[in-house]
Motif scaffolding. Structure first.
Motif, PDB file in Angstrom:
ATOM      1  N   SER A 436     111.642  19.071 -77.300  1.00  0.00           N
ATOM      2  CA  SER A 436     111.215  20.104 -76.501  1.00  0.00           C
ATOM      3  C   SER A 436     111.733  20.852 -77.724  1.00  0.00           C
ATOM      4  CB  SER A 436     112.706  19.845 -75.685  1.00  0.00           C
ATOM      5  OG  SER A 436     112.713  21.843 -75.073  1.00  0.00           O
ATOM      6  N   ARG A 444     114.598  22.857 -71.920  1.00  0.00           N
ATOM      7  CA  ARG A 444     115.734  23.261 -72.869  1.00  0.00           C
ATOM      8  C   ARG A 444     116.959  22.354 -72.998  1.00  0.00           C
ATOM      9  NH1 ARG A 444     115.748  28.176 -74.093  1.00  0.00           N
ATOM     10  NH2 ARG A 444     117.790  28.528 -73.655  1.00  0.00           N
ATOM     11  N   LEU A 482     107.385  25.330 -68.601  1.00  0.00           N
ATOM     12  CA  LEU A 482     106.437  26.312 -69.210  1.00  0.00           C
ATOM     13  C   LEU A 482     105.379  25.743 -68.958  1.00  0.00           C
ATOM     14  CD1 LEU A 482     107.059  29.503 -71.229  1.00  0.00           C
ATOM     15  CD2 LEU A 482     104.749  27.630 -72.059  1.00  0.00           C
TER      16      LEU A 482
HETATM   17 FE1  SF4 Z   1     109.800  22.616 -73.050  1.00  0.00          FE
HETATM   18 FE2  SF4 Z   1     109.399  24.654 -72.707  1.00  0.00          FE
HETATM   19 FE3  SF4 Z   1     108.832  24.291 -74.519  1.00  0.00          FE
HETATM   20 FE4  SF4 Z   1     106.969  23.426 -73.619  1.00  0.00          FE
HETATM   21  S1  SF4 Z   1     108.081  24.787 -73.622  1.00  0.00           S
HETATM   22  S2  SF4 Z   1     108.436  22.111 -74.993  1.00  0.00           S
HETATM   23  S3  SF4 Z   1     108.200  23.044 -71.458  1.00  0.00           S
HETATM   24  S4  SF4 Z   1     110.660  24.632 -73.811  1.00  0.00           S
END
Ligand code: SF4
Length: 512
Positions: A436, A444, A482
């Motif tokens: 992550s 996270r 996200l």
């Molecule tokens: Fe994870 Fe958000 Fe990073 Fe994508 S943007 S790897 S969902 S922390």
């Protein structure tokens, strides 16, 4: 051992005065990884597996010196028990249809003349000399090719959107070779065995979309693939397939290499683009999509290695040919990295619509040591488990989603009755929480909390409420993360909880 086998073959051929007549070719991967090193003899069409350096003597005696006293049959088919040595007779290959892998194991990847002898760069010539940009895009659209990196977005549509976005301005074609799924190695294998097919496809894409610049984003941990890609790029430039005025068409195109440092998130196209720009490899919110605002703010098309490897045959053979293979919504073939508790470990390419049972039992030769099948994980850390009840599902993008998994980039790990599904889920979540990028809180923090719960459960310290908490946190991450990494990270936990909840309960009730 492969280097020693090659050396021994060359010494023996010289000893027999045959080194001028017989060529030892170092190819890319044949796909049958569990049976390597492999030596294929042409034109005899004999295929030896598990060859050792000492076998070079028998091979030269039998095939070159035609000494009939020597006879070695090296492969016993685990499915039929038959002793065979012809490539086409092996159950591992019988149901495969090799389009993306068509040249892997067949040509010398460091010699462009081998690629040219196999219709290499004819598709680029056809595109530049006979087809308009729209006709190229129309061919890819009608073929039904979809992105092989996991998303399954229609490739022709992506090309069309990029073409129509600020046409006439600087544009980029990017090849995503940042293969990061644990257990997946199809892109590496294509670049090691047939890098020219990717170069040719990128140039075709550049012509169709109006881009003059290509970038291959490849993980630095793939030194052989990088080396062969560099050799292929230089050869393509020398022959005029890259550079200025390709085939006298006025079209200019060249490709540069950028290295990834092994971050899984950089497989996501916006993170990849940031990394190419020299920034931290973090995803950004879409829209705007890279096709409108990508590398250096310009329209950019990102396709992965396997997607590109399909392009030259589609241009040469036509969209109808490609669309005749596969299912209604998923055309062509898919390469899978078959691994785990299976007899025939390796890289397989099958028509879409092939069932998982055919892959596991016919191509894969069934479960190791006669054990019982338990589940297969497709889609790597983003996918889910598939159980015996769904083994007859024909593989395509939609059907895998319907049964709670996904195509992903093509990792396929088979598990037997001795595998603990809670530990499997913990393994994948350990990977995703570590990978992550930390930009958004649900991923996270959420993946860390899920991992802590799983760790507690596997250490016999779990409580019954942990299972509902896993489902609740997992669904929250899926809904609010996200990017694709976070949105799919809970899948291995949620799917094992769905099909193997009893194993979680056994851990909590200390029955393990
Ligand atoms: Fe994870 Fe958000 Fe990073 Fe994508 S943007 S790897 S969902 S922390």
């Amino acid at each position: 051992d492969s280097e020693k086998i090659i050396k021994n073959l060359e010494i023996l051929l010289k000893h027999h005065g045959q080194d001028e007549n017989v060529k030892v070719v170092k190819t890319g991967c044949f796909g049958f990884c569990g049976q390597g090193p492999i030596v294929k003899i042409e034109p005899d069409n004999v295929f030896y597996v598990k060859v050792g350096p000492k076998d070079a003597k028998d091979i030269v005696e039998m095939h070159i010196m035609k000494n009939e006293q020597v006879d070695r049959i090296l492969y016993e088919d685990p499915k039929t028990g038959e002793k065979i040595h012809e490539h086409k007779d092996m159950s591992f290959y019988a149901k495969q249809h090799r389009i993306a892998l068509r040249n892997c194991g067949e040509i010398d990847p460091e010699d462009i003349s081998d690629y040219l002898a196999n219709k290499g760069y004819e598709a680029l010539k056809k595109a530049l000399k006979q087809l308009s940009r729209d006709e190229v895009i129309d061919t890819i659209k009608k073929s039904g090719l979809r992105g092989r990196g996991g998303g399954g977005f229609p490739t022709g549509l992506k090309w069309e959107i990029t073409k129509n976005s600020r046409d006439g301005e600087q544009k980029y074609v990017i090849c995503n070779a940042d293969e990061g799924d644990p257990g997946a190695f199809m892109d590496r294998s294509i670049l090691e065995g047939d890098a020219h097919s990717v170069i040719e496809a990128m140039a075709i894409g550049g012509y169709a979309m109006g881009a003059q610049n290509g970038v291959v984003y490849i993980r630095a941990e793939y030194p052989l693939a990088i080396n062969r890609l560099k050799i292929a790029l230089n050869q393509a430039r020398e022959k005029g397939f890259l550079g200025k005025d390709i085939f006298g068409s006025g079209f200019n195109f060249d490709i540069e290499i950028r290295y990834g440092a092994g971050a899984f998130v950089c497989g996501e196209e916006t993170a990849l683009i940031h990394s190419v720009e020299g920034s931290r490899g973090e995803p950004t919110v879409k829209p705007p999509y890279p096709s409108e605002c990508g590398l250096n703010g310009q329209p950019t098309c990102v396709n992965n290695v396997e997607t590109f490897a399909n392009i030259p045959p589609i241009i040469l053979n036509g969209s109808e040919w490609f669309a005749s293979i596969g299912t209604e919504k998923s055309k062509g073939t898919k390469v899978f990295a078959l691994a785990g508790k299976i007899n025939n470990i390796g890289l397989v390419e099958v028509p879409m619509g092939t069932t998982l049972r055919e892959i596991v039992y016919e191509i894969g030769g069934g479960i190791m040591d006669g054990h019982k099948f338990k589940a297969v994980q497709t889609g790597g850390p983003s996918g889910g488990v598939i159980t015996e009840a769904d083994l007859d599902t024909p593989i395509d993008y939609e059907s895998l989603k319907e049964i709670g998994s996904m195509m992903g980039s093509g990792g396929m790990i088979v598990m037997d009755e001795n595998d603990c599904m809670v530990n499997i889920a913990k393994f994948y979540l350990d990977f995703t929480q570590d990978e992550s990028c930390g930009k958004c809180t649900p991923c996270r923090v959420g993946t860390k909390r899920m991992y802590e719960i799983l760790d507690r459960i596997t250490k016999g310290k779990g409580v019954p409420e942990d299972l509902d908490n896993l489902v609740q946190i997992g669904n929250m991450i899926k809904d609010s993360a996200l990017c694709g990494l976070g949105q799919t990270a809970p899948n291995p936990v949620l799917s094992t909880l769905k099909y193997f909840r009893d194993e979680y309960e056994d851990h909590i009730n200390k029955k393990y």
